[in-house]
Design an enzyme around this catalytic site. Structure first.
Site, mmCIF file in Angstrom:
data_model
loop_
_atom_site.group_PDB
_atom_site.id
_atom_site.type_symbol
_atom_site.label_atom_id
_atom_site.label_comp_id
_atom_site.label_asym_id
_atom_site.label_seq_id
_atom_site.Cartn_x
_atom_site.Cartn_y
_atom_site.Cartn_z
ATOM 1 N N GLU A 38 0.814 -1.224 0.000
ATOM 2 C CA GLU A 38 0.000 0.000 0.000
ATOM 3 C C GLU A 38 0.849 1.277 0.000
ATOM 4 O OE1 GLU A 38 -3.193 1.019 -0.335
ATOM 5 O OE2 GLU A 38 -3.572 -1.039 -0.973
ATOM 6 N N GLY A 39 2.051 1.223 0.580
ATOM 7 C CA GLY A 39 2.930 2.394 0.554
ATOM 8 C C GLY A 39 3.269 2.776 -0.876
ATOM 9 N N HIS A 40 3.692 1.770 -1.670
ATOM 10 C CA HIS A 40 3.988 2.022 -3.088
ATOM 11 C C HIS A 40 2.719 2.468 -3.835
ATOM 12 C CE1 HIS A 40 6.995 -1.311 -2.136
ATOM 13 N NE2 HIS A 40 7.775 -0.302 -2.439
ATOM 14 N N GLN A 64 22.971 -0.736 -4.220
ATOM 15 C CA GLN A 64 22.635 -0.057 -2.969
ATOM 16 C C GLN A 64 22.537 -0.997 -1.775
ATOM 17 O OE1 GLN A 64 18.791 1.334 -4.684
ATOM 18 N NE2 GLN A 64 17.985 1.062 -2.620
ATOM 19 N N GLY A 151 8.506 8.217 -0.988
ATOM 20 C CA GLY A 151 7.829 8.105 0.303
ATOM 21 C C GLY A 151 8.653 8.701 1.431
ATOM 22 N N GLN A 152 7.965 9.347 2.357
ATOM 23 C CA GLN A 152 8.615 9.936 3.538
ATOM 24 C C GLN A 152 9.204 8.839 4.445
ATOM 25 O OE1 GLN A 152 9.354 12.953 4.257
ATOM 26 N NE2 GLN A 152 9.852 12.818 6.435
ATOM 27 N N GLN A 157 16.577 9.442 2.065
ATOM 28 C CA GLN A 157 16.613 9.255 0.607
ATOM 29 C C GLN A 157 15.948 10.448 -0.092
ATOM 30 O OE1 GLN A 157 15.934 5.347 -1.403
ATOM 31 N NE2 GLN A 157 13.906 6.175 -1.753
ATOM 32 N N SER A 189 6.585 -2.100 4.660
ATOM 33 C CA SER A 189 7.875 -2.298 4.023
ATOM 34 C C SER A 189 7.857 -3.661 3.349
ATOM 35 C CB SER A 189 8.989 -2.259 5.077
ATOM 36 O OG SER A 189 10.176 -2.849 4.558
ATOM 37 N N SER A 190 8.523 -3.740 2.200
ATOM 38 C CA SER A 190 8.590 -5.036 1.507
ATOM 39 C C SER A 190 9.258 -6.077 2.383
ATOM 40 C CB SER A 190 9.360 -4.891 0.197
ATOM 41 O OG SER A 190 8.762 -3.903 -0.609
HETATM 42 P P1 AMP Z 1 11.272 0.587 -2.033
HETATM 43 O O1 AMP Z 1 10.579 -0.350 -2.980
HETATM 44 O O2 AMP Z 1 11.230 0.123 -0.611
HETATM 45 O O3 AMP Z 1 12.623 1.029 -2.509
HETATM 46 O O4 AMP Z 1 10.379 1.910 -2.008
HETATM 47 C C1 AMP Z 1 10.015 2.571 -3.192
HETATM 48 C C2 AMP Z 1 9.360 3.876 -2.835
HETATM 49 O O5 AMP Z 1 8.217 3.620 -2.017
HETATM 50 C C3 AMP Z 1 10.283 4.796 -2.017
HETATM 51 O O6 AMP Z 1 10.070 6.132 -2.428
HETATM 52 C C4 AMP Z 1 9.797 4.571 -0.620
HETATM 53 O O7 AMP Z 1 10.037 5.664 0.248
HETATM 54 C C5 AMP Z 1 8.320 4.361 -0.831
HETATM 55 N N1 AMP Z 1 7.757 3.625 0.302
HETATM 56 C C6 AMP Z 1 8.183 2.454 0.825
HETATM 57 N N2 AMP Z 1 7.451 2.116 1.906
HETATM 58 C C7 AMP Z 1 6.535 3.101 2.060
HETATM 59 C C8 AMP Z 1 5.489 3.357 3.010
HETATM 60 N N3 AMP Z 1 5.222 2.507 4.005
HETATM 61 N N4 AMP Z 1 4.750 4.477 2.864
HETATM 62 C C9 AMP Z 1 5.006 5.350 1.857
HETATM 63 N N5 AMP Z 1 5.962 5.174 0.939
HETATM 64 C C10 AMP Z 1 6.729 4.072 1.039
#
Ligand code: AMP
Length: 292
Positions: A38-40, A64, A151-152, A157, A189-190
């Site tokens: 849901e974050g993504h 990374q 995402g915050q 980042q 988080s994934s």
């Molecule tokens: P990642 O796949 O973890 O590299 O994240 C990809 C993007 O999704 C990055 O900009 C993250 O900050 C954002 N993101 C990851 N988890 C969340 C979350 N729980 N809420 C909002 N954005 C997120």
């Protein structure tokens, strides 16, 4: 799409069609490492509301990762990601493989100084943010988006990408959206799927620690040691040993000393079982909490 050539051809065609009256032919990029949650999806939905074409990239960027086991265990589910991204409004899922991203002979690093020195940069090593900025700069060059969504949750980042865009004069609007949490407060988080039930429960120490620090701040305490101490106590009481708990300036990520003034960010990282988790909260009054 898996190749830069296909991606460019497709985006050129879409741009030539002109887009809608509302969004023009604007292209938005949402960079991810997949295993979408849901974050993504909140980023993709926001992008779809503001751009004609939303490109979601899924690339688990080896540059990374400071921990090779973390890279090997990183969850991957492209078919499901494609379904979720399309349902949230993405037009293109860009999934290059490592060879497409870093062909033989690849020798360039994009490196942002200063804001990368502390917290994640200090604990994961310089290569971490170098990997992030190199891959994000490449994705910007491949997609040529008008805007990009982050995402915050990954607050440092965000600050690093803002620095990159400003320093390289990239004509890209950076949009930052709030952290999406599970109903019990754990930041999505994934990596959360790798927590056992017991660890998943212990991980709630992170949002609880942030809440305790925020309570302390809302009660009018401004001493850095006291605010950090409130967060550390919650972690210790719940058996979580943090890598760091820090109060920093949200733009420069320089540590704040003594008494806090203005908006500061409380950020922490902690391993829970085999999983390294990060979370943060901005210490500021919500509009509803501000005096009229
Ligand atoms: P990642 O796949 O973890 O590299 O994240 C990809 C993007 O999704 C990055 O900009 C993250 O900050 C954002 N993101 C990851 N988890 C969340 C979350 N729980 N809420 C909002 N954005 C997120």
């Amino acid at each position: 799409m898996t190749t830069v050539a296909d991606l460019r051809r497709h985006l050129a065609e879409r741009r030539a069609r002109g887009g809608s009256a509302l969004t023009g032919s604007a292209v938005a990029l949402v960079p991810t490492m997949g295993a979408l949650h849901e974050g993504h999806l909140s980023l993709i939905r926001a992008a779809a509301a503001e751009a004609d074409t939303v490109v979601v990239s899924v690339f688990v960027n080896p540059l990374q990762f400071d921990d090779q086991l973390d890279l090997a265990r990183y969850p991957r589910d492209l078919d499901h990601d494609a379904e979720l991204a399309a349902a949230a409004g993405a037009a293109v899922l860009f999934t290059p493989d490592v060879r497409e991203m870093y062909p033989p002979g690849f020798a360039t690093t994009i490196s942002v100084a200063g804001v990368t020195d502390t917290l994640e940069g200090e604990h994961r090593g310089r290569a971490h943010f170098d990997g992030v900025t190199t891959v994000v700069a490449k994705l910007f060059a491949m997609v040529g988006p008008e805007m990009a969504y982050f995402g915050q949750k990954d607050a440092q980042q965000v600050a690093v990408i803002r620095r990159l865009v400003a320093d390289l004069n990239l004509p890209i609007l950076i949009k930052v959206l709030p952290t999406i949490r599970e109903p019990d407060g754990l930041a999505m988080s994934s990596r959360n799927v790798r927590l056992s039930i017991v660890e998943r429960n212990r991980a709630l120490a992170l949002p609880a620690a942030l809440a305790a620090a925020r309570e302390c701040w809302l009660a009018g305490r401004r001493d850095v040691g006291e605010i950090i101490g409130a967060a550390k106590k919650v972690l210790a009481d719940r058996g979580v040993q943090p890598e760091y708990v820090a109060l920093v300036d949200p733009h420069t990520f320089a540590p704040v000393w003594g008494d806090t003034a203005g908006v500061v960010l409380l950020a922490l990282a902690a391993p829970v079982g085999q999983v390294r988790l990060i979370d943060n909260v901005l210490l500021q009054r919500e509009p509803s909490e501000r005096k009229a």
